[in-house]
Design a protein around this motif. Structure first.
Motif, PDB file in Angstrom:
ATOM      1  N   SER A 226      21.067   6.164 -16.789  1.00 53.87           N
ATOM      2  CA  SER A 226      21.823   5.157 -16.175  1.00 53.87           C
ATOM      3  C   SER A 226      21.870   3.674 -16.291  1.00 53.87           C
ATOM      4  N   ASN A 250      28.823   3.997 -14.023  1.00 49.41           N
ATOM      5  CA  ASN A 250      27.668   3.220 -15.189  1.00 49.41           C
ATOM      6  C   ASN A 250      26.259   4.540 -15.839  1.00 49.41           C
ATOM      7  N   GLU A 251      26.932   5.792 -15.877  1.00 47.58           N
ATOM      8  CA  GLU A 251      26.403   6.077 -16.392  1.00 47.58           C
ATOM      9  C   GLU A 251      26.963   7.050 -17.582  1.00 47.58           C
ATOM     10  N   TYR A 277      18.298   1.712 -15.368  1.00 46.76           N
ATOM     11  CA  TYR A 277      17.612   2.061 -14.435  1.00 46.76           C
ATOM     12  C   TYR A 277      17.023   3.691 -14.313  1.00 46.76           C
TER      13      TYR A 277
END
Length: 300
Positions: A226, A250-251, A277
Motif C-alpha cells: 500500500s 494505491n496498492e 503504508y
C-alpha cells in the motif's frame, strides 16, 4: 524413496478411483494428498496398502512391491472414520492390536506405555472407548497405528471430525512422529492442516493429480504493497523486481521469490517520494490455489 508409484491407476468398472499417478515420497517427510471429498484420496491409500488391487501401473513401498506382506509390518494405518469396539478399554484395544501385529506380550506392554505417552492418554487407558471424547478416540486410533513403531504411517483424514483443540492435539502428535524420523502420508481436505504440517503437497481432483511440490513452490505468496504518492516512476522502478506486477488504486501486488529483496523494494519506494503504508504477504494463497485447481463445483 519410501514410496514410488508409476502411472498407478484404480478404477471401479471404469469409473471413480484415480488414474496415472506417478509420485515419490522421501524418507522422514510429511507428504499430504489434498483434495475434495470423493477425489480418490482414500482409494489411493488403500491401493498403496494392498487392500485394493490396481487396475494398471505399479509402485514400490519401502523398496518392495505394493501388497508385500512383510512390508506391512513396517506400516501404520489410521483409516478415515474408523470405529473401534466401545466395550474395550484403551489399554485392551492397544493390546489386541499388538497381538494382531504378532508382537510378543512383553514388547506389547512396553510399547503401550510409550504410545500412551506419545498420544497423551496416560491416565485414561483403563476407561472404556465409549467414554472417550472424539479427540481421545482419534488419539487412541493413532496409538493403534503407531503401536508397532512403523517406519511409514498413513493417516486418512485424521482431524476432519475434530474441534480446533482436537486438531491441535493430533498435529502435535504428527510433529513428534516427524521428529522421530517417521515418514507420514496424510490425506486431508483441510487446507489449514496442510499448511501447518506438510513438507510437500499433491492436489488431487477427480482422480487426477494436478499439482505437486513443496509448500514454498506451491504457495509463493505475492507481496501486497500500500503506497502513498504512487506514481509512474515508482511503478517502473518496481517492475525491475517483477515485470508482471498488478496495480489496483494505491496498492501493488507483486511476486517476490526472496525475502531479502523486500528491503530493496521499500528503499526504492521511499527514494522515489513514495509513502510505504503496508507491505505483507497475501493470505489464503493455498486456498486460492486449491479452488483454482479443483474448481468450486460440488464434489463427486
Amino acid at each position: 524413496m519410501v514410496i514410488e508409484t508409476y502411472n498407478l491407476t484404480k478404477k471401479f468398472n471404469g469409473k471413480g478411483g484415480f488414474e496415472n499417478i506417478s509420485l515419490s515420497v522421501k524418507e522422514g517427510e510429511v507428504f499430504s494428498f489434498l483434495g475434495k471429498n470423493g477425489a480418490g484420496k482414500s482409494t489411493f491409500i488403500r491401493t498403496l496398502l494392498g487392500i485394493l488391487y490396481p487396475t494398471s501401473g505399479g509402485g514400490v513401498i519401502l523398496k518392495k512391491p505394493l501388497g508385500d506382506v512383510n512390508t506391512r509390518k513396517k506400516i501404520g494405518y489410521l483409516p478415515e472414520l474408523f470405529q473401534y469396539h466401545n466395550w474395550l478399554t484403551g489399554y485392551e484395544l492397544l493390546f489386541n492390536h499388538g497381538l494382531l501385529y504378532k508382537m510378543n506380550k512383553k514388547d506389547i506392554k512396553r510399547r503401550i506405555e510409550e504410545v500412551l505417552d506419545i498420544v497423551g492418554l496416560k491416565g485414561h487407558e483403563h476407561k472404556k472407548i465409549k467414554e472417550y471424547s472424539k479427540g481421545m478416540k482419534q488419539r487412541i486410533g493413532l496409538g493403534c497405528a503407531i503401536l508397532s513403531d512403523p517406519e511409514l504411517l498413513f493417516l486418512d483424514e485424521p482431524t476432519s471430525a475434530l474441534d480446533p483443540v482436537g486438531r491441535k492435539q493430533v498435529r502435535d502428535i504428527i510433529f513428534k512422529l516427524k521428529k522421530e524420523g517417521k515418514t507420514i502420508f496424510l490425506n486431508t481436505h483441510l487446507l489449514s492442516e496442510v499448511e501447518l504440517v506438510s513438507d510437500r503437497v499433491a492436489i488431487l481432483d477427480k482422480g487426477i493429480m494436478k499439482k505437486v511440490g513443496t509448500m514454498k513452490e506451491l504457495m509463493n505468496s505475492p507481496v501486497v504493497l500500500s503506497i502513498g504518492n504512487l506514481n509512474e516512476e515508482i511503478i517502473n522502478k518496481l517492475k525491475v523486481f517483477d515485470p508482471t506486477l498488478k496495480k489496483v488504486e494505491n496498492e501493488i501486488e507483486m511476486s517476490v521469490y526472496n525475502d531479502d529483496t523486500l528491503p530493496k523494494i521499500a528503499e526504492c519506494i521511499v527514494k522515489n517520494n513514495g509513502l510505504l503504508y503496508m507491505m505483507k504477504r497475501k493470505e489464503n494463497v493455498l486456498e486460492e490455489l486449491f479452488i483454482k485447481t479443483v474448481g468450486e463445483e460440488d464434489s463427486r
